[in-house]
Design a protein around this motif. Structure first.
Motif, PDB file in Angstrom:
ATOM      1  N   ASN A 184       4.690 -14.032 -74.254  1.00 54.50           N
ATOM      2  CA  ASN A 184       5.878 -14.214 -73.418  1.00 54.50           C
ATOM      3  C   ASN A 184       5.924 -13.162 -72.313  1.00 54.50           C
ATOM      4  O   ASN A 184       6.028 -11.961 -72.587  1.00 54.50           O
ATOM      5  N   ALA A 185       5.866 -13.600 -71.065  1.00 53.32           N
ATOM      6  CA  ALA A 185       5.793 -12.668 -69.936  1.00 53.32           C
ATOM      7  C   ALA A 185       7.076 -11.853 -69.797  1.00 53.32           C
ATOM      8  O   ALA A 185       7.027 -10.646 -69.510  1.00 53.32           O
ATOM      9  N   ARG A 186       8.225 -12.498 -69.980  1.00 59.75           N
ATOM     10  CA  ARG A 186       9.485 -11.762 -69.828  1.00 59.75           C
ATOM     11  C   ARG A 186       9.612 -10.667 -70.876  1.00 59.75           C
ATOM     12  O   ARG A 186      10.018  -9.537 -70.567  1.00 59.75           O
ATOM     13  N   THR A 187       9.251 -10.966 -72.113  1.00 60.23           N
ATOM     14  CA  THR A 187       9.339  -9.955 -73.172  1.00 60.23           C
ATOM     15  C   THR A 187       8.394  -8.803 -72.887  1.00 60.23           C
ATOM     16  O   THR A 187       8.762  -7.626 -73.029  1.00 60.23           O
ATOM     17  N   LEU A 188       7.185  -9.112 -72.459  1.00 60.30           N
ATOM     18  CA  LEU A 188       6.228  -8.060 -72.108  1.00 60.30           C
ATOM     19  C   LEU A 188       6.734  -7.214 -70.947  1.00 60.30           C
ATOM     20  O   LEU A 188       6.599  -5.990 -70.938  1.00 60.30           O
ATOM     21  N   GLY A 189       7.333  -7.864 -69.955  1.00 59.09           N
ATOM     22  CA  GLY A 189       7.858  -7.123 -68.813  1.00 59.09           C
ATOM     23  C   GLY A 189       8.984  -6.185 -69.203  1.00 59.09           C
ATOM     24  O   GLY A 189       9.057  -5.042 -68.744  1.00 59.09           O
ATOM     25  N   LEU A 190       9.897  -6.671 -70.045  1.00 53.86           N
ATOM     26  CA  LEU A 190      10.994  -5.815 -70.506  1.00 53.86           C
ATOM     27  C   LEU A 190      10.473  -4.661 -71.345  1.00 53.86           C
ATOM     28  O   LEU A 190      10.969  -3.530 -71.246  1.00 53.86           O
ATOM     29  N   LEU A 191       9.469  -4.930 -72.174  1.00 56.82           N
ATOM     30  CA  LEU A 191       8.859  -3.854 -72.956  1.00 56.82           C
ATOM     31  C   LEU A 191       8.256  -2.801 -72.034  1.00 56.82           C
ATOM     32  O   LEU A 191       8.428  -1.587 -72.245  1.00 56.82           O
ATOM     33  N   ALA A 192       7.558  -3.241 -70.995  1.00 60.32           N
ATOM     34  CA  ALA A 192       6.964  -2.299 -70.039  1.00 60.32           C
ATOM     35  C   ALA A 192       8.042  -1.450 -69.374  1.00 60.32           C
ATOM     36  O   ALA A 192       7.896  -0.231 -69.233  1.00 60.32           O
ATOM     37  N   LEU A 193       9.126  -2.088 -68.960  1.00 56.16           N
ATOM     38  CA  LEU A 193      10.196  -1.364 -68.283  1.00 56.16           C
ATOM     39  C   LEU A 193      10.871  -0.375 -69.232  1.00 56.16           C
ATOM     40  O   LEU A 193      11.163   0.765 -68.841  1.00 56.16           O
ATOM     41  N   ALA A 194      11.105  -0.781 -70.474  1.00 59.47           N
ATOM     42  CA  ALA A 194      11.719   0.123 -71.449  1.00 59.47           C
ATOM     43  C   ALA A 194      10.837   1.344 -71.694  1.00 59.47           C
ATOM     44  O   ALA A 194      11.321   2.478 -71.756  1.00 59.47           O
ATOM     45  N   GLU A 195       9.531   1.116 -71.828  1.00 58.64           N
ATOM     46  CA  GLU A 195       8.614   2.237 -72.070  1.00 58.64           C
ATOM     47  C   GLU A 195       8.534   3.157 -70.847  1.00 58.64           C
ATOM     48  O   GLU A 195       8.496   4.385 -70.993  1.00 58.64           O
ATOM     49  N   ALA A 214       3.275   1.377 -71.203  1.00 54.96           N
ATOM     50  CA  ALA A 214       4.071   0.657 -70.204  1.00 54.96           C
ATOM     51  C   ALA A 214       3.170  -0.074 -69.218  1.00 54.96           C
ATOM     52  O   ALA A 214       3.408  -1.249 -68.889  1.00 54.96           O
ATOM     53  N   GLU A 215       2.141   0.589 -68.746  1.00 56.91           N
ATOM     54  CA  GLU A 215       1.238  -0.038 -67.778  1.00 56.91           C
ATOM     55  C   GLU A 215       0.499  -1.222 -68.392  1.00 56.91           C
ATOM     56  O   GLU A 215       0.359  -2.282 -67.762  1.00 56.91           O
ATOM     57  N   GLU A 216       0.028  -1.063 -69.630  1.00 59.75           N
ATOM     58  CA  GLU A 216      -0.691  -2.159 -70.290  1.00 59.75           C
ATOM     59  C   GLU A 216       0.216  -3.376 -70.465  1.00 59.75           C
ATOM     60  O   GLU A 216      -0.195  -4.518 -70.220  1.00 59.75           O
ATOM     61  N   ALA A 217       1.450  -3.133 -70.885  1.00 59.23           N
ATOM     62  CA  ALA A 217       2.380  -4.250 -71.075  1.00 59.23           C
ATOM     63  C   ALA A 217       2.723  -4.912 -69.742  1.00 59.23           C
ATOM     64  O   ALA A 217       2.816  -6.147 -69.654  1.00 59.23           O
ATOM     65  N   ALA A 218       2.908  -4.110 -68.692  1.00 59.25           N
ATOM     66  CA  ALA A 218       3.222  -4.672 -67.379  1.00 59.25           C
ATOM     67  C   ALA A 218       2.075  -5.535 -66.863  1.00 59.25           C
ATOM     68  O   ALA A 218       2.296  -6.640 -66.344  1.00 59.25           O
ATOM     69  N   ARG A 219       0.855  -5.054 -67.008  1.00 62.01           N
ATOM     70  CA  ARG A 219      -0.295  -5.827 -66.537  1.00 62.01           C
ATOM     71  C   ARG A 219      -0.456  -7.122 -67.345  1.00 62.01           C
ATOM     72  O   ARG A 219      -0.793  -8.179 -66.788  1.00 62.01           O
ATOM     73  N   ALA A 220      -0.190  -7.051 -68.639  1.00 63.89           N
ATOM     74  CA  ALA A 220      -0.277  -8.260 -69.456  1.00 63.89           C
ATOM     75  C   ALA A 220       0.784  -9.273 -69.027  1.00 63.89           C
ATOM     76  O   ALA A 220       0.514 -10.479 -68.953  1.00 63.89           O
ATOM     77  N   ALA A 221       1.978  -8.795 -68.718  1.00 64.40           N
ATOM     78  CA  ALA A 221       3.038  -9.695 -68.255  1.00 64.40           C
ATOM     79  C   ALA A 221       2.672 -10.344 -66.933  1.00 64.40           C
ATOM     80  O   ALA A 221       2.864 -11.552 -66.741  1.00 64.40           O
ATOM     81  N   LEU A 222       2.126  -9.549 -66.023  1.00 63.51           N
ATOM     82  CA  LEU A 222       1.802 -10.071 -64.693  1.00 63.51           C
ATOM     83  C   LEU A 222       0.610 -11.014 -64.721  1.00 63.51           C
ATOM     84  O   LEU A 222       0.473 -11.872 -63.845  1.00 63.51           O
ATOM     85  N   GLN A 223      -0.269 -10.891 -65.707  1.00 65.63           N
ATOM     86  CA  GLN A 223      -1.349 -11.864 -65.864  1.00 65.63           C
ATOM     87  C   GLN A 223      -0.793 -13.240 -66.210  1.00 65.63           C
ATOM     88  O   GLN A 223      -1.352 -14.264 -65.835  1.00 65.63           O
ATOM     89  N   ARG A 224       0.332 -13.253 -66.930  1.00 66.25           N
ATOM     90  CA  ARG A 224       0.939 -14.514 -67.343  1.00 66.25           C
ATOM     91  C   ARG A 224       1.914 -15.039 -66.296  1.00 66.25           C
ATOM     92  O   ARG A 224       2.105 -16.245 -66.176  1.00 66.25           O
ATOM     93  N   ASP A 225       2.567 -14.121 -65.565  1.00 71.27           N
ATOM     94  CA  ASP A 225       3.520 -14.509 -64.523  1.00 71.27           C
ATOM     95  C   ASP A 225       3.516 -13.411 -63.462  1.00 71.27           C
ATOM     96  O   ASP A 225       4.082 -12.339 -63.665  1.00 71.27           O
ATOM     97  N   GLN A 226       2.879 -13.681 -62.333  1.00 72.42           N
ATOM     98  CA  GLN A 226       2.707 -12.642 -61.319  1.00 72.42           C
ATOM     99  C   GLN A 226       4.026 -12.214 -60.680  1.00 72.42           C
ATOM    100  O   GLN A 226       4.083 -11.183 -60.008  1.00 72.42           O
ATOM    101  N   ASN A 227       5.091 -12.975 -60.886  1.00 74.70           N
ATOM    102  CA  ASN A 227       6.394 -12.618 -60.323  1.00 74.70           C
ATOM    103  C   ASN A 227       7.362 -12.071 -61.371  1.00 74.70           C
ATOM    104  O   ASN A 227       8.553 -11.923 -61.074  1.00 74.70           O
ATOM    105  N   GLU A 228       6.897 -11.794 -62.582  1.00 71.20           N
ATOM    106  CA  GLU A 228       7.800 -11.310 -63.627  1.00 71.20           C
ATOM    107  C   GLU A 228       8.488 -10.031 -63.130  1.00 71.20           C
ATOM    108  O   GLU A 228       7.841  -9.021 -62.879  1.00 71.20           O
ATOM    109  N   PRO A 229       9.823 -10.043 -62.945  1.00 74.42           N
ATOM    110  CA  PRO A 229      10.489  -8.948 -62.225  1.00 74.42           C
ATOM    111  C   PRO A 229      10.493  -7.617 -62.968  1.00 74.42           C
ATOM    112  O   PRO A 229      10.397  -6.559 -62.340  1.00 74.42           O
ATOM    113  N   HIS A 230      10.596  -7.649 -64.294  1.00 76.79           N
ATOM    114  CA  HIS A 230      10.657  -6.393 -65.039  1.00 76.79           C
ATOM    115  C   HIS A 230       9.314  -5.679 -65.008  1.00 76.79           C
ATOM    116  O   HIS A 230       9.260  -4.447 -64.874  1.00 76.79           O
ATOM    117  N   ALA A 231       8.242  -6.459 -65.121  1.00 74.09           N
ATOM    118  CA  ALA A 231       6.907  -5.869 -65.032  1.00 74.09           C
ATOM    119  C   ALA A 231       6.653  -5.318 -63.633  1.00 74.09           C
ATOM    120  O   ALA A 231       6.071  -4.226 -63.472  1.00 74.09           O
TER     121      ALA A 231
END
Length: 499
Positions: A184-195, A214-231
């Protein structure tokens, strides 16, 4: 009870209100004992997970020695309340030799209201077979996806409402959601932002490792959704050390363009613009955040500080008076009221807050009696002896950490001790001069390596008015890059609010 456990929780059709200690649903409403509510919130936060009895004892009673009957009584009372309010769809399941878990039992499409999985099991396996294997599988899948969504929503709310130092409170529900739906891109993005927030605000014992996570989670989120705002927001903050003020603003605005009502993005823009001295535009974005999240404390304490900055002291105090009973242990709600009282002639009320029984357990900007009591004395009667004592107290406090240093700069400016105020400011923002605030050094943390970066909201608050009138302020703004930003944007600092 932790900060997360003070916000409303929704599970299936149930509304759980920890503050009022009430749970309501399709079957009605019930009042819960304090410990029963704590148990319900803890189980709801980890919905679907088996919580060992030992963990529940520790959570509810800490080190106190209580018998098994105490927990059994709470479980029994909670089951009765849930059975009545949820019509049996939300249950506490006993997992033999392991513990308990909260589960939601969706009714099959053909079932009458109130018919649960337990009932269907009771009428025989042949009836279950008639439902059809594929339909049951889809129901289980949909239930798991919905559960992950609820956990993600929960983490989002905690991250939105908690102070930065406590952003780690959002991690358990987000990690539980990823256990269910790891892509889930949104969950990964929020995790990245929290970290990222946790690492850059002193909430992590090993900030370097946390930033890498944080960086690993953000990159994983953006691989799934390049516009995920939290990532995207996390990546901007992670790279802030190499961005100038204009680049930072442009990148934040680009995220806002694709996520115009995202509260985290609007909050970051509001904070950035206030740090750049642009109160009017900061107010504009903060009001959008308040409209998007009307029950969140975060836009509200920011609103109080903007009102104060604009000279609307009575409006600011009135707002904080309403906010504090709602969130008495929220550090930044507390800090907003404390600062406004302290610097608007209400020193007795501010001192009472310092000595009060209700105070945030983890304060974003720790306050110390040794710093503030001499300061209050000098504010009340600014004779030379009291000013000298206040000056010494603030210079000593400024060496302890950035939080005390910002307070010291404000107090010294308000007392007219501008040389001392600039000594604190130069040490804090430029690491220059004889007075350097102690701060942890973390290799990849922009807070340590560029302590002035986007953390200068306090420079434009009322106590620093004398500093801003001093010629040295212009030099300071050149050195931290703000003056260049103002020229590039064709703007300047302001303390206005939109009319």
């Amino acid at each position: 009870m932790n900060v997360a456990a003070t916000f409303p929780v929704r599970v299936a059709g149930l509304n759980i209100d920890p503050v009022r200690r009430r749970v309501s649903g399709p079957g009605g409403e019930a009042a819960l004992e304090p410990l029963v509510m704590q148990l319900l919130v803890h189980l709801a936060e980890r919905q679907g997970q088996v919580l060992p009895r030992r963990e529940l004892f520790d959570h509810l009673w800490g080190k106190a020695q209580v018998g098994d009957d105490s927990l059994n009584r709470l479980i029994g009372g909670l089951r009765k309340a849930l059975s009545r309010t949820s019509d049996g769809s939300v249950v506490i399941e006993t997992v033999p030799r392991m513990g308990y878990r909260l589960i939601v039992e969706p009714s099959p499409p053909s079932a009458a209201p109130g018919v649960t999985r337990r009932y269907l099991i009771g009428i025989g396996a042949s009836s279950l077979l008639m439902v059809g294997g594929s339909g049951a599988w889809r129901a289980r899948r949909d239930s798991r996806v919905a559960q992950a969504q609820r956990l993600t929503d929960r983490g989002d709310i905690i991250l939105r409402d908690a102070v930065p130092l406590q952003s780690g409170e959002a991690l358990p529900p987000l990690r539980s959601a990823l256990d269910i739906d790891p892509q889930n891109a949104r969950t990964l993005g929020l995790l990245a932002l929290a970290e990222e927030i946790r690492a850059n605000n002193g909430g992590s014992a090993n900030a370097g490792d946390t930033l890498r996570t944080a960086e690993e989670a953000a990159r994983a989120a953006l691989q799934r959704d390049q516009n995920e705002p939290h990532a995207r927001l996390a990546m901007i903050e992670l790279s802030a050390g190499r961005l100038d003020w204009a680049q930072m603003e442009d990148q934040l605005e680009a995220v806002r363009a694709s996520a115009p009502v995202n509260v985290h993005v609007l909050g970051s823009l509001a904070s950035f613009l206030q740090a750049a001295g642009r109160t009017s535009k900061s107010w504009f974005y903060n009001e959008q955040a308040a409209a998007a999240a009307p029950i969140s404390p975060t836009p509200q304490w920011r609103r109080a500080l903007r009102l104060w900055t604009a000279g609307r002291n009575e409006d600011a105090l009135s707002l904080t008076e309403r906010l504090l009973p709602l969130w008495p242990r929220h550090a930044l709600v507390w800090n907003a009221r404390f600062m406004i009282l302290a610097f608007t002639g209400r020193t007795a009320a501010a001192a009472a807050m310092l000595r009060g029984a209700v105070a945030p357990p983890v304060n974003a900007h720790p306050v110390r009696l040794a710093q503030w009591l001499p300061t209050f004395d000098a504010f009340a009667d600014p004779n030379s002896m009291r000013i000298a004592k206040a000056k010494d107290a603030n210079l000593a406090a400024a060496r302890l950490n950035p939080g005390q240093a910002t307070y010291a700069a404000m107090a010294l400016s308000q007392l007219g001790e501008l040389d001392a105020a600039f000594a604190v400011i130069n040490g804090l923002l430029l690491s220059k001069g004889p007075l350097i605030a102690d701060r942890p050094i973390t290799a990849r943390s922009f807070v340590a390596n560029s302590p002035s970066w986007c953390r200068t909201q306090w420079l434009f608050m009322p106590p620093l008015a004398a500093v801003r009138r001093d010629p040295r302020f212009e030099v300071l703004c050149e050195e931290i890059g703000l003056a260049r930003y103002w020229r590039r944007r064709g703007v300047g600092p302001d303390i206005r609010l939109p009319t």
